[in-house]
Design an enzyme around this catalytic site. Sequence first.
Site: not given
Length: 358
Positions: A49-51, A92, A201, A242, A252
């Site tokens: 995860r994380g852009a 996503r 997170q 994001d 975000n």
Amino acid sequence: MTVETVAWTGLLPGKVRLVDQTRLPLACVYVETDDVAVLCDAIRRLVVRGAPAIGVAAAYGVVLAVQAHADAPGVDVVGRAKEACAFLASSRPTAVNLFWALERMARRAERELLARRSGAEIVSALHAEARAIHAEDAAACRRMGELGAAFLKDGATVLTHCNSGALATGGMGTALAPIYVAKERGLSVRVFADETRPLLQGARLTAWELANAGIDVTLITDGMAARVFGEGKIDAVFVGADRIARNGDVCNKIGTYGVAILAREHGVPFYVVAPVSTFDAKIAHGGAIPIEERAAEEVTQGFGARTAPPGVRVYNPAFDVTPARLVTAIVTEAGVITAPDEQKVVELLARAHPPSRS
Ligand code: MRU
């Protein structure tokens, strides 16, 4: 850096290896796959995860989808690559780095087809493209860290939300990179990490990552942030993004907008650190950014324990939008824009000319 969030293992054919972020902080284990469906599911379930990390993983996912039997008669490698791009794009909806990376992979496949390359040559080119996306992200992180560290004084205390460190990228992170660079330069920087409801997170990933890196980190629940600002403990906010709209509105992790309002109220600068690949020039303002809604169970029984009555109605948007007017500056690898607006964003993107926009 202690973990390699996303990696390609072997030559061709090879596999993608991911740190399983659903298992942190209790265990740091890796999952390895050569199956694009498993990779797509890993993005959906936030194993990765994380852009920027999602973009890198998806690019490698396209290679997984095409690497077998590329030169067999009747195999349409470019068709398979495009199908894989469409499939991975369904994982996503919010982080634009995912679509940016997939569009770049699809364009590379088209270019190789036009050059009349063989199936195996196209696979090789796609592998090189995915590796380039990964390497460029790592370099961008380092550059953002250097530029962002200029906003940190020795002894500063930073508040961050969600995880925008090494675990969220192909390198040392976005919003956490300036903190790592400041440490390399001998500065002492303390961090307050918001827990980041509902998937934690901040608690599970940022607190783990920063503590491992020897950074002084204090965990707070999201609702404590106002108190901590009110006590005058925060000198600057650093967050990732994001998707950033053409007018500088920043999407975000849910909760970021509240932090931005608190920062403005308390006269604390609010910095967004994100690579050029996180800008979406096609989106005029933050209101047009698609916001992912996730399962109710993440709120009612996150991590197994039921914390709400069965059947209660739940609203679970995973992201929010901070209006550009609350953003002190956006730090990118192509430079810093202070008080972002449409003109400054358009100028930055024109200057940056990333390969994907050529
Ligand atoms: O749902 P997640 O964990 O993928 O959300 C991640 C974030 O919101 C990060 O802050 C963002 O991707 C910036 S990461 C460099």
